[in-house]
Design a protein around this motif. Structure first.
Motif, PDB file in Angstrom:
ATOM      1  N   ARG A  20      28.826  32.292  27.898  1.00  0.00           N
ATOM      2  CA  ARG A  20      29.710  31.454  28.315  1.00  0.00           C
ATOM      3  C   ARG A  20      29.391  29.872  28.638  1.00  0.00           C
ATOM      4  O   ARG A  20      29.712  29.428  29.716  1.00  0.00           O
ATOM      5  CB  ARG A  20      30.692  31.915  29.514  1.00  0.00           C
ATOM      6  N   PRO A  21      28.685  29.303  27.753  1.00  0.00           N
ATOM      7  CA  PRO A  21      27.954  28.172  28.167  1.00  0.00           C
ATOM      8  C   PRO A  21      29.075  27.166  28.390  1.00  0.00           C
ATOM      9  O   PRO A  21      28.655  26.009  29.239  1.00  0.00           O
ATOM     10  CB  PRO A  21      27.201  27.858  26.628  1.00  0.00           C
ATOM     11  N   GLU A  22      30.229  27.092  27.917  1.00  0.00           N
ATOM     12  CA  GLU A  22      31.420  26.114  28.138  1.00  0.00           C
ATOM     13  C   GLU A  22      31.799  26.257  29.610  1.00  0.00           C
ATOM     14  O   GLU A  22      32.146  25.284  30.116  1.00  0.00           O
ATOM     15  CB  GLU A  22      32.524  26.288  27.203  1.00  0.00           C
ATOM     16  N   ALA A  23      31.450  27.473  30.106  1.00  0.00           N
ATOM     17  CA  ALA A  23      31.883  27.564  31.529  1.00  0.00           C
ATOM     18  C   ALA A  23      30.605  27.814  32.538  1.00  0.00           C
ATOM     19  O   ALA A  23      30.689  27.998  33.642  1.00  0.00           O
ATOM     20  CB  ALA A  23      33.082  28.580  31.566  1.00  0.00           C
ATOM     21  N   LEU A  27      31.150  33.590  36.036  1.00  0.00           N
ATOM     22  CA  LEU A  27      31.411  35.220  35.862  1.00  0.00           C
ATOM     23  C   LEU A  27      32.845  35.505  36.109  1.00  0.00           C
ATOM     24  O   LEU A  27      33.462  35.743  37.155  1.00  0.00           O
ATOM     25  CB  LEU A  27      30.611  36.051  36.805  1.00  0.00           C
ATOM     26  N   ASN A  28      33.764  35.482  34.876  1.00  0.00           N
ATOM     27  CA  ASN A  28      34.834  36.075  34.943  1.00  0.00           C
ATOM     28  C   ASN A  28      34.952  37.501  34.783  1.00  0.00           C
ATOM     29  O   ASN A  28      33.685  38.096  34.599  1.00  0.00           O
ATOM     30  CB  ASN A  28      36.006  35.449  34.163  1.00  0.00           C
ATOM     31  N   ILE A  29      36.023  38.248  35.221  1.00  0.00           N
ATOM     32  CA  ILE A  29      36.038  39.692  34.934  1.00  0.00           C
ATOM     33  C   ILE A  29      35.523  40.419  33.807  1.00  0.00           C
ATOM     34  O   ILE A  29      34.811  41.224  33.831  1.00  0.00           O
ATOM     35  CB  ILE A  29      37.577  40.341  35.340  1.00  0.00           C
ATOM     36  N   ALA A  30      35.724  39.680  32.604  1.00  0.00           N
ATOM     37  CA  ALA A  30      35.363  40.367  31.357  1.00  0.00           C
ATOM     38  C   ALA A  30      33.732  40.134  31.226  1.00  0.00           C
ATOM     39  O   ALA A  30      33.245  40.934  30.772  1.00  0.00           O
ATOM     40  CB  ALA A  30      35.889  39.291  30.077  1.00  0.00           C
ATOM     41  N   THR A  31      33.379  39.081  31.657  1.00  0.00           N
ATOM     42  CA  THR A  31      31.819  38.877  31.856  1.00  0.00           C
ATOM     43  C   THR A  31      31.179  39.801  32.668  1.00  0.00           C
ATOM     44  O   THR A  31      30.200  40.414  32.319  1.00  0.00           O
ATOM     45  CB  THR A  31      31.639  37.419  32.150  1.00  0.00           C
ATOM     46  N   LYS A  32      31.645  40.012  33.878  1.00  0.00           N
ATOM     47  CA  LYS A  32      31.149  41.072  34.783  1.00  0.00           C
ATOM     48  C   LYS A  32      31.101  42.456  34.068  1.00  0.00           C
ATOM     49  O   LYS A  32      30.155  43.025  34.288  1.00  0.00           O
ATOM     50  CB  LYS A  32      31.620  40.750  36.102  1.00  0.00           C
ATOM     51  N   VAL A  33      32.212  42.832  33.535  1.00  0.00           N
ATOM     52  CA  VAL A  33      32.256  44.224  33.040  1.00  0.00           C
ATOM     53  C   VAL A  33      31.312  44.483  31.872  1.00  0.00           C
ATOM     54  O   VAL A  33      30.440  45.191  31.755  1.00  0.00           O
ATOM     55  CB  VAL A  33      33.642  44.392  32.562  1.00  0.00           C
ATOM     56  N   LEU A  67      35.025  30.305  39.646  1.00  0.00           N
ATOM     57  CA  LEU A  67      36.047  30.181  40.609  1.00  0.00           C
ATOM     58  C   LEU A  67      37.582  29.942  40.331  1.00  0.00           C
ATOM     59  O   LEU A  67      38.692  29.895  40.908  1.00  0.00           O
ATOM     60  CB  LEU A  67      35.616  28.951  41.686  1.00  0.00           C
ATOM     61  N   LYS A  68      37.573  29.445  38.947  1.00  0.00           N
ATOM     62  CA  LYS A  68      39.067  29.099  38.402  1.00  0.00           C
ATOM     63  C   LYS A  68      39.837  30.455  38.191  1.00  0.00           C
ATOM     64  O   LYS A  68      40.916  30.412  38.372  1.00  0.00           O
ATOM     65  CB  LYS A  68      38.902  28.372  36.930  1.00  0.00           C
ATOM     66  N   GLU A  69      39.205  31.500  37.723  1.00  0.00           N
ATOM     67  CA  GLU A  69      39.713  32.756  37.772  1.00  0.00           C
ATOM     68  C   GLU A  69      40.075  33.247  39.093  1.00  0.00           C
ATOM     69  O   GLU A  69      41.072  33.835  39.563  1.00  0.00           O
ATOM     70  CB  GLU A  69      38.956  33.839  36.878  1.00  0.00           C
ATOM     71  N   HIS A  70      39.015  33.247  39.913  1.00  0.00           N
ATOM     72  CA  HIS A  70      39.076  33.745  41.199  1.00  0.00           C
ATOM     73  C   HIS A  70      40.204  33.179  42.303  1.00  0.00           C
ATOM     74  O   HIS A  70      40.780  33.950  42.825  1.00  0.00           O
ATOM     75  CB  HIS A  70      37.595  33.169  41.903  1.00  0.00           C
ATOM     76  N   ILE A  71      40.461  31.846  42.344  1.00  0.00           N
ATOM     77  CA  ILE A  71      41.455  31.366  42.801  1.00  0.00           C
ATOM     78  C   ILE A  71      43.022  32.148  42.495  1.00  0.00           C
ATOM     79  O   ILE A  71      43.819  32.399  43.384  1.00  0.00           O
ATOM     80  CB  ILE A  71      41.590  29.591  42.813  1.00  0.00           C
ATOM     81  N   GLY A  72      43.008  31.908  41.275  1.00  0.00           N
ATOM     82  CA  GLY A  72      44.418  32.879  40.914  1.00  0.00           C
ATOM     83  C   GLY A  72      44.453  34.154  41.269  1.00  0.00           C
ATOM     84  O   GLY A  72      45.409  34.891  41.833  1.00  0.00           O
TER      85      GLY A  72
END
Length: 267
Positions: A20-23, A27-33, A67-72
């Motif tokens: 996810r170089p653009e981010a 670690l969003n959920i999909a990446t962690k899984v 953190l963008k996903e996390h805050i939601g």
């Protein structure tokens, strides 16, 4: 596996790439899984004799939680009262670190940029870290009012000492590659344009080595950190017996006597 994490096995080397170089490889959920599944696959596959953990892009190895996903997710938790957001430590971070640190084979991290929060934790879970001159490390947790996770409260004091670990956790800051090397966070610092080649060379050398012995070394060091001398001596006895019965040990002894380079089988 999703395309947020790439997984490839070639000649005994499993390469896991955060993608996810653009981010900044957050670690969003999909990446962690996907990372959890890839790390477990590499650890469990007998055909894999070493693991290379790397990341796409040149800015970041991994900046930790997205953190963008996390805050939601936190907002949803407040509405429902479920408190599910922080279960990511149990469901994702802990299994990833267990798979990397506990793999019965060497794990090499190629740190190409910022390694922060859980990204630092994953790098520290590796056995050997090859770090670009442009890379940096940061504990980050206290900066977002969190405590250490991803194994950092265990790994960091063992690398830098408890006093320095407390300083780095209580007062997060960017640790550049030269200081990281002095602290032991980096095993080798190389020019950024040479990182992948150098890290792959290290990982492939380990993939061609005596895998049973490497697994025993990892187990012995981890055990010795938390046990007495007498207990550790008994553990060394058991592990050395296991290594001594391996085909690789017999190959190494024959090669030494014959003055040849051993060609290990990894068993």
């Amino acid at each position: 596996m999703t395309d947020t994490v790439l997984y490839e096995v070639s000649d005994g080397l499993a390469t896991i790439t955060l993608n996810r170089p653009e981010a900044m490889n957050a670690l969003n959920i999909a990446t962690k899984v996907a990372l959890r599944d890839a790390a477990r696959a590499a650890a469990d596959d007998a055909a894999v004799r070493a693991v290379l953990l790397t990341a796409a892009g040149d800015r970041a190895f991994c900046v930790g939680q997205d953190l963008k996903e996390h805050i939601g997710l936190l907002a949803a938790d407040r509405e429902t009262g479920s408190g599910q957001t922080m279960s990511t430590v149990r469901e994702h971070y802990n299994p990833i670190v267990r798979a990397l640190a506990g793999a019965p084979k060497p794990v090499v991290a190629a740190v190409n940029g910022v390694a922060a929060g859980a990204g630092l934790g994953f790098a520290l879970a590796a056995d050997y870290r090859v770090v670009a001159e442009t890379a940096s490390f940061n504990t980050s947790f206290a900066g977002v009012a969190l405590t250490a996770d991803s194994g950092i409260s265990w790994t960091l004091p063992r690398v830098v000492g408890p006093g320095r670990a407390a300083d780095l956790l209580l007062f997060p800051r960017s640790i550049k590659a030269p200081e990281a090397y002095e602290l032991g966070l980096a095993n080798r610092v190389v020019p950024a344009d040479r990182l992948r080649a150098e890290a792959e060379q290290v990982a492939r050398a380990l993939a061609e080595g005596p895998t049973v012995a490497y697994a025993a070394i990892k187990e012995a060091v981890a055990y010795g950190l938390t046990h007495s001398l007498d207990e550790t001596l008994d553990k060394e006895d058991k592990l050395q017996t296991r290594a001594g019965r391996s085909e690789d040990h017999a190959i190494a002894v024959r090669a030494f006597v014959d003055k040849e380079k051993p060609k290990y089988l990894g068993r």
